[in-house]
Design a protein around this motif. Structure first.
Motif, PDB file in Angstrom:
ATOM      1  N   ARG A  58       0.823  -1.400   0.161  1.00 22.60           N
ATOM      2  CA  ARG A  58      -0.044  -0.021  -0.001  1.00 22.60           C
ATOM      3  C   ARG A  58       0.900   1.012   0.100  1.00 22.60           C
ATOM      4  O   ARG A  58       1.285   1.778   1.135  1.00 22.60           O
ATOM      5  CB  ARG A  58      -0.965  -0.205   1.293  1.00 22.60           C
ATOM      6  CG  ARG A  58      -1.969  -1.236   1.096  1.00 22.60           C
ATOM      7  CD  ARG A  58      -2.949  -1.277   2.284  1.00 22.60           C
ATOM      8  NE  ARG A  58      -2.307  -1.562   3.719  1.00 22.60           N
ATOM      9  CZ  ARG A  58      -1.823  -2.518   4.111  1.00 22.60           C
ATOM     10  NH1 ARG A  58      -2.167  -3.472   3.239  1.00 22.60           N
ATOM     11  NH2 ARG A  58      -1.466  -2.695   5.181  1.00 22.60           N
ATOM     12  N   ALA A  59       1.448   1.537  -1.120  1.00 19.11           N
ATOM     13  CA  ALA A  59       2.291   2.626  -1.265  1.00 19.11           C
ATOM     14  C   ALA A  59       1.846   3.957  -0.969  1.00 19.11           C
ATOM     15  O   ALA A  59       2.492   4.724  -0.193  1.00 19.11           O
ATOM     16  CB  ALA A  59       2.483   2.929  -2.774  1.00 19.11           C
ATOM     17  N   THR A  60       0.521   4.448  -0.944  1.00 23.36           N
ATOM     18  CA  THR A  60      -0.255   5.697  -0.605  1.00 23.36           C
ATOM     19  C   THR A  60      -1.481   5.081   0.056  1.00 23.36           C
ATOM     20  O   THR A  60      -1.934   3.878  -0.168  1.00 23.36           O
ATOM     21  CB  THR A  60      -0.411   6.604  -1.572  1.00 23.36           C
ATOM     22  OG1 THR A  60      -1.126   6.045  -2.625  1.00 23.36           O
ATOM     23  CG2 THR A  60       1.386   7.244  -1.991  1.00 23.36           C
ATOM     24  N   LEU A  63      -2.943   4.246  -3.615  1.00 22.80           N
ATOM     25  CA  LEU A  63      -2.333   3.295  -4.622  1.00 22.80           C
ATOM     26  C   LEU A  63      -1.685   2.277  -4.079  1.00 22.80           C
ATOM     27  O   LEU A  63      -1.009   2.132  -2.917  1.00 22.80           O
ATOM     28  CB  LEU A  63      -1.227   4.053  -5.207  1.00 22.80           C
ATOM     29  CG  LEU A  63      -0.312   3.366  -6.429  1.00 22.80           C
ATOM     30  CD1 LEU A  63      -1.280   2.860  -7.493  1.00 22.80           C
ATOM     31  CD2 LEU A  63       0.737   4.090  -6.776  1.00 22.80           C
ATOM     32  N   THR A  64      -2.104   1.115  -4.476  1.00 23.82           N
ATOM     33  CA  THR A  64      -1.755  -0.223  -4.066  1.00 23.82           C
ATOM     34  C   THR A  64      -0.911  -0.809  -5.160  1.00 23.82           C
ATOM     35  O   THR A  64      -1.413  -1.076  -6.221  1.00 23.82           O
ATOM     36  CB  THR A  64      -2.714  -1.226  -3.643  1.00 23.82           C
ATOM     37  OG1 THR A  64      -3.454  -0.748  -2.444  1.00 23.82           O
ATOM     38  CG2 THR A  64      -2.339  -2.398  -3.121  1.00 23.82           C
ATOM     39  N   ILE A  88      -3.508  -0.742  -8.426  1.00 24.50           N
ATOM     40  CA  ILE A  88      -5.023  -0.590  -7.987  1.00 24.50           C
ATOM     41  C   ILE A  88      -4.898   0.936  -7.196  1.00 24.50           C
ATOM     42  O   ILE A  88      -4.307   1.154  -6.364  1.00 24.50           O
ATOM     43  CB  ILE A  88      -5.538  -1.445  -6.952  1.00 24.50           C
ATOM     44  CG1 ILE A  88      -5.302  -2.850  -7.399  1.00 24.50           C
ATOM     45  CG2 ILE A  88      -6.658  -1.160  -6.482  1.00 24.50           C
ATOM     46  CD1 ILE A  88      -5.538  -4.015  -6.427  1.00 24.50           C
ATOM     47  N   TYR A  89      -5.699   1.794  -8.061  1.00 19.14           N
ATOM     48  CA  TYR A  89      -5.931   3.284  -7.713  1.00 19.14           C
ATOM     49  C   TYR A  89      -7.183   3.562  -7.340  1.00 19.14           C
ATOM     50  O   TYR A  89      -7.959   3.336  -8.287  1.00 19.14           O
ATOM     51  CB  TYR A  89      -5.249   3.845  -8.909  1.00 19.14           C
ATOM     52  CG  TYR A  89      -5.318   5.360  -8.648  1.00 19.14           C
ATOM     53  CD1 TYR A  89      -4.699   6.215  -7.509  1.00 19.14           C
ATOM     54  CD2 TYR A  89      -5.959   6.397  -9.462  1.00 19.14           C
ATOM     55  CE1 TYR A  89      -4.535   7.347  -7.520  1.00 19.14           C
ATOM     56  CE2 TYR A  89      -5.980   7.598  -9.452  1.00 19.14           C
ATOM     57  CZ  TYR A  89      -5.168   8.318  -8.440  1.00 19.14           C
ATOM     58  OH  TYR A  89      -5.064   9.706  -8.037  1.00 19.14           O
ATOM     59  N   ALA A  99      -4.619  -1.596 -13.224  1.00 25.67           N
ATOM     60  CA  ALA A  99      -4.050  -2.197 -14.527  1.00 25.67           C
ATOM     61  C   ALA A  99      -3.022  -3.417 -14.088  1.00 25.67           C
ATOM     62  O   ALA A  99      -2.387  -3.350 -12.845  1.00 25.67           O
ATOM     63  CB  ALA A  99      -3.205  -0.851 -14.857  1.00 25.67           C
ATOM     64  N   SER A 100      -2.775  -4.208 -14.832  1.00 26.68           N
ATOM     65  CA  SER A 100      -1.821  -5.192 -14.633  1.00 26.68           C
ATOM     66  C   SER A 100      -1.359  -5.710 -15.785  1.00 26.68           C
ATOM     67  O   SER A 100      -1.599  -5.461 -17.140  1.00 26.68           O
ATOM     68  CB  SER A 100      -2.658  -6.471 -14.238  1.00 26.68           C
ATOM     69  OG  SER A 100      -3.721  -6.908 -14.921  1.00 26.68           O
TER      70      SER A 100
END
Length: 345
Positions: A58-60, A63-64, A88-89, A99-100
């Motif tokens: 969980r960067a922020t 955002l994951t 994942i946003y 997006a992946s």
């Protein structure tokens, strides 16, 4: 005829290494053995061993990031590495973007790598295809992006997705051998691109009535840069678009009803060249490669009773009796009506 004895072991563990990182890792082992050794080139066994690792970061607050990798080791093949990355946003509540990208492989089956074909003694000359131990895994590179959002106080959900898949290194039959009546499997040099998208919605009309609708589009392009002498390679096919819609009602009295409509567009499924090649020799006409469009109307009505522990229902599949085939060599599909009695205890 042959029997398979398959053993699979799978172990996975997840751990929170920090307040923002959750790591999942695991291992799996697969063993397959065939009892009828006469149909395979010995040894008719295969072992697959895989390790994988994934980090959900969980960067922020919005955002994951989810990176991952898998390592596979298979009998007789070089190790393969399958990376993956997902984003994942969630910039706002009830709205999610993702997006992946990933790379994965399909290894040859035991029948493809070790299988044998035999001609009946005294029978007419026929063309045979055998497995090959020199095969390498098929590869697919995938890209996906999507959106999901809730509106009207969660009464309406909207979804939209797009994808692109690149397939290569196909395993296919038809490579020549010194025997002109025997062919072997080989990795083809062609590629295929499959791409498209889907848009859908689910909505709550009233407390007792819900609805769903979606539309999907698929396009395929496949090259035919095949190994020399191949005769039995078929290209892929799929309906260019499909449309689905339905309504479901459920009442406190115990009655429920559901109606679903599916429309599938006309399409073409290229017939394998083996039909053209073998048809005259065996006296059959190759099938048409076209399939007409069709519409399915499926309906269901039910009544729950006995404190919701029992239900009687009647369902009609293809209620309009739109007789059709889903592929050129498939069965003709007609209507079907079924009755159900379900008990819970």
């Amino acid at each position: 005829r042959f029997n398979n004895d398959v053993y699979t072991t799978w172990v996975q563990h997840a751990v929170d290494v920090t307040t923002t990182n959750r790591v999942v890792y695991g291992v799996n082992y697969f063993h397959n053995a065939v009892s009828n050794q006469n149909s395979f080139t010995p040894p008719a066994t295969e072992d697959r061993f895989g390790l994988y690792l994934q980090d959900e970061w969980r960067a922020t607050s919005t955002l994951t990031v989810v990176p991952g990798v898998r390592w596979d080791l298979l009998t007789g093949l070089n190790p393969s590495y399958s990376p993956r990355l997902s984003l994942i946003y969630k910039p706002y509540e009830n709205h999610t973007y993702r997006a992946s990208a990933s790379v994965s492989y399909r290894p040859p089956s035991l029948l493809e790598s070790r299988g044998l074909s035999f001609q009946t003694v005294g029978g007419p000359p026929v063309f045979l295809s055998t497995g090959s131990p020199n095969l390498t895994p098929e590869q697919i590179v995938s890209y996906e992006a999507g959106y999901q959002g809730w509106f009207l106080k969660h009464r309406l959900q909207i979804r939209a997705d797009v994808f692109f898949n690149h397939l290569s290194n196909f395993i296919t039959g038809g490579a020549p051998t010194p025997n002109p009546l025997v062919f072997t499997l080989a990795n083809a040099g062609g590629t295929a691109d499959i791409y498209g998208g889907e848009v859908g919605a689910e909505f709550l009309v009233t407390s007792w009535l819900t609805g769903v609708a979606n539309d999907s589009i698929v396009q395929l392009h496949q090259t035919s840069d095949l190994v020399a002498g191949q005769q039995f390679t078929a290209t892929r096919g799929a309906p260019p678009y499909k449309i689905n819609a339905g309504l479901r009602g459920e009442w406190d009295s115990g009655f429920s009803a559901e109606t679903l409509v599916h429309f599938v567009s006309a399409t073409s499924y290229p017939v394998a060249p083996s039909y053209q090649f073998l048809g005259p020799a065996f006296g059959f006409v190759p099938p048409s490669n076209s399939v007409d469009s069709y519409t399915l109307l499926n309906m269901r009505g039910a009544y729950r009773f006995w404190y919701d522990k029992a239900e009687v229902a009647v369902s009609a599949f293809n209620a309009l009796n739109d007789q059709h085939r889903e592929n050129p060599v498939g069965d003709v599909i007609s209507s079907r009506v079924m009755g159900w009695l379900t008990l819970k205890y």
